[in-house]
Scaffold this motif. Sequence first.
Motif, PDB file in Angstrom:
ATOM      1  N   SER A  33       3.332   6.141  -5.364  1.00  0.00           N
ATOM      2  CA  SER A  33       4.449   6.088  -6.578  1.00  0.00           C
ATOM      3  C   SER A  33       3.856   6.223  -8.333  1.00  0.00           C
ATOM      4  N   LEU A  34       4.353   6.996  -9.160  1.00  0.00           N
ATOM      5  CA  LEU A  34       3.264   7.022 -10.367  1.00  0.00           C
ATOM      6  C   LEU A  34       2.637   5.965 -11.114  1.00  0.00           C
ATOM      7  N   LEU A  35       3.050   4.695 -10.126  1.00  0.00           N
ATOM      8  CA  LEU A  35       1.361   4.111 -10.739  1.00  0.00           C
ATOM      9  C   LEU A  35       0.523   4.032 -10.362  1.00  0.00           C
ATOM     10  N   TYR A  36       0.157   5.038  -9.238  1.00  0.00           N
ATOM     11  CA  TYR A  36      -0.610   5.572  -8.714  1.00  0.00           C
ATOM     12  C   TYR A  36      -1.327   6.896  -9.262  1.00  0.00           C
ATOM     13  N   THR A  37      -0.419   7.688  -8.509  1.00  0.00           N
ATOM     14  CA  THR A  37      -0.463   9.510  -8.321  1.00  0.00           C
ATOM     15  C   THR A  37      -0.046   9.630  -9.699  1.00  0.00           C
TER      16      THR A  37
ATOM     17  N   GLY B  39      12.743   7.272  -3.004  1.00  0.00           N
ATOM     18  CA  GLY B  39      13.821   6.496  -3.002  1.00  0.00           C
ATOM     19  C   GLY B  39      13.058   5.177  -3.706  1.00  0.00           C
ATOM     20  N   PRO B  40      14.035   3.873  -3.879  1.00  0.00           N
ATOM     21  CA  PRO B  40      13.111   3.136  -4.543  1.00  0.00           C
ATOM     22  C   PRO B  40      13.223   1.861  -3.899  1.00  0.00           C
ATOM     23  N   MET B  41      11.582   1.502  -4.351  1.00  0.00           N
ATOM     24  CA  MET B  41      10.912   0.850  -3.843  1.00  0.00           C
ATOM     25  C   MET B  41      11.792  -0.367  -3.352  1.00  0.00           C
ATOM     26  N   GLY B  42      12.919  -1.031  -3.947  1.00  0.00           N
ATOM     27  CA  GLY B  42      13.185  -1.638  -2.965  1.00  0.00           C
ATOM     28  C   GLY B  42      14.409  -2.067  -2.096  1.00  0.00           C
TER      29      GLY B  42
ATOM     30  N   GLN C 265      10.978   6.355  -6.400  1.00  0.00           N
ATOM     31  CA  GLN C 265       9.966   5.490  -7.399  1.00  0.00           C
ATOM     32  C   GLN C 265       9.217   5.672  -6.959  1.00  0.00           C
ATOM     33  N   ALA C 266       8.617   6.100  -5.204  1.00  0.00           N
ATOM     34  CA  ALA C 266       8.270   6.304  -4.361  1.00  0.00           C
ATOM     35  C   ALA C 266       8.308   6.627  -2.862  1.00  0.00           C
TER      36      ALA C 266
ATOM     37  N   LYS D 222       1.447  -1.597   0.100  1.00  0.00           N
ATOM     38  CA  LYS D 222       0.073  -0.304  -0.071  1.00  0.00           C
ATOM     39  C   LYS D 222       0.878   1.293   0.350  1.00  0.00           C
ATOM     40  N   THR D 223       1.453   1.070   1.370  1.00  0.00           N
ATOM     41  CA  THR D 223       2.465   3.219   1.277  1.00  0.00           C
ATOM     42  C   THR D 223       3.094   2.910  -0.265  1.00  0.00           C
ATOM     43  N   LEU D 224       4.576   1.986  -0.977  1.00  0.00           N
ATOM     44  CA  LEU D 224       5.187   2.050  -1.631  1.00  0.00           C
ATOM     45  C   LEU D 224       3.946   2.064  -3.396  1.00  0.00           C
ATOM     46  N   PHE D 225       2.874   1.251  -3.728  1.00  0.00           N
ATOM     47  CA  PHE D 225       2.334   1.598  -4.848  1.00  0.00           C
ATOM     48  C   PHE D 225       1.215   2.734  -4.468  1.00  0.00           C
TER      49      PHE D 225
END
Length: 419
Positions: free
Chosen positions: A153-157, A260-263, A230-231, A147-150
């Motif tokens: 991220s630009l996949l949602y916002t 920063g990077p989700m990973g 990224q997120a 939830k926090t990462l998705f």
Amino acid sequence: MPAFDEFRPLDEKSLVEYIKATPNLSSLLGVSDNYQIKEVGDGNLNFVYIVVSSSASLVIKQALPYIRCIGESWPMTKDRAYYEAKALKEHGRLCPAHVPEVYHFDRNMSLIGMRYLEPPHIILRKGLIAGVEYPLLAEHMAEYMSKTLFYTSLLYTTTMEHKREVAEFCGNVELCRHTGQVVFSDPYKVSEYNHWTSPHLDHDAEAVREDNVLKLEVAQLKSKFYERAQALIHGDLHTSSVMVTQDSTQVIDPEFSFYGPMGFDIGAFLGNLILTFFAQDGHSNQENDRKSYKKWILKTLGETWNLFHNKFIALWNENKDGPSEAYLPLIYNNPDVWRLVQTNFMQELFHDSLGFGSAKMIRRIVGVVHVEDTESIADISKRADCERKALNFAKMLMKERRKFVSIEEVISIIEHVAS
Ligand code: ADP
Ligand code: SR1
Ligand code: MG
């Protein structure tokens, strides 16, 4: 009250005055002279007070302008509390079940008031050292991370909102730079802060400093860490940043948060699970050989990634017609192309997570500030054996991460090198 208009470090006594002068807090706790206050900060950076009144309780966390576990010789902006409060609020909005509520924030005082996670909540790392199983841990961490990462991220916002937030969190540069130093630089060079189990690991630490292939890999990870916004990541998601009971999982301490990077988050959590796996042999004794516990750790490792993967993809599919401008439905309406886009994204994220996870393991063995999982192994040569196995595994993982297709493959190598 003027006494608190300017920053001043609190102690158990002056905190009472602060609470009385702060309506937000005094109305929550009730006006009284009988607050029970105890400083419990066993983290690395800050001061944490548990405050209990006859009717309520809370935690007060204050940042001073240096790193607590090192001392005033390592200055660090106290404004880190601002980013911690901001991330707690944002991550709490997106995943309220797994983030403590913020009741109060005072930027002048670098001070946060938040929910007290009462016993039996304990720091996850301590539970892992004690050999306690947490059946819901993987499910809860996967829920929190997806939830926090998705959603950040630009996949949602939208692009506008994302860039605005990226710019805001760029202000946390000092903490970001600290991570850059202690995770991606210091372990690979001579540094006054590095230490390791000596003399047992002297050669191993030197080998890290002389490993050119490893240096090339860590350079790529370092540049991704700094460059890939990224997120909104937690930024320090090790097992001491999680408090647990058998049915509750709460993520605390996001003062290193930035875009920063989700990973980096996923890897921090997975890497710390792998570290605790390798430390278990140092905690085994005649009553408990820890064999079944080690199996549970590996099961949790696998479930965390797989559940995260499925939840993240589900969020992405549910929101494919949402505000994001990244993969416009008009372009990606072909189901095969859509599947390929997601497969490629998740594969890169998996490899990033393995890379960052291995960097986090290496820093905890040859860099500054190690982890209790290994530090608490009293027999020094046993400790060195555990650390060497973990270090060799982490070096292999960093170099070979792109060859792994599934977490089960990672687990089978861990089983192999640990046997
Ligand atoms: P640091 O930033 O110094 O690492 P942490 O946020 O990790 O500080 O907190 C240090 C310790 O304080 C934790 O290990 C935990 O024992 C305690 N703590 C922090 N936040 C809470 C909370 N909300 N409820 C209960 N205990 C907490
Ligand atoms: C001096 S290094 C202290 C470490 O503690 C925090 O948890 C961060 O990981 C930081 O690097
Ligand atoms: Mg901490």
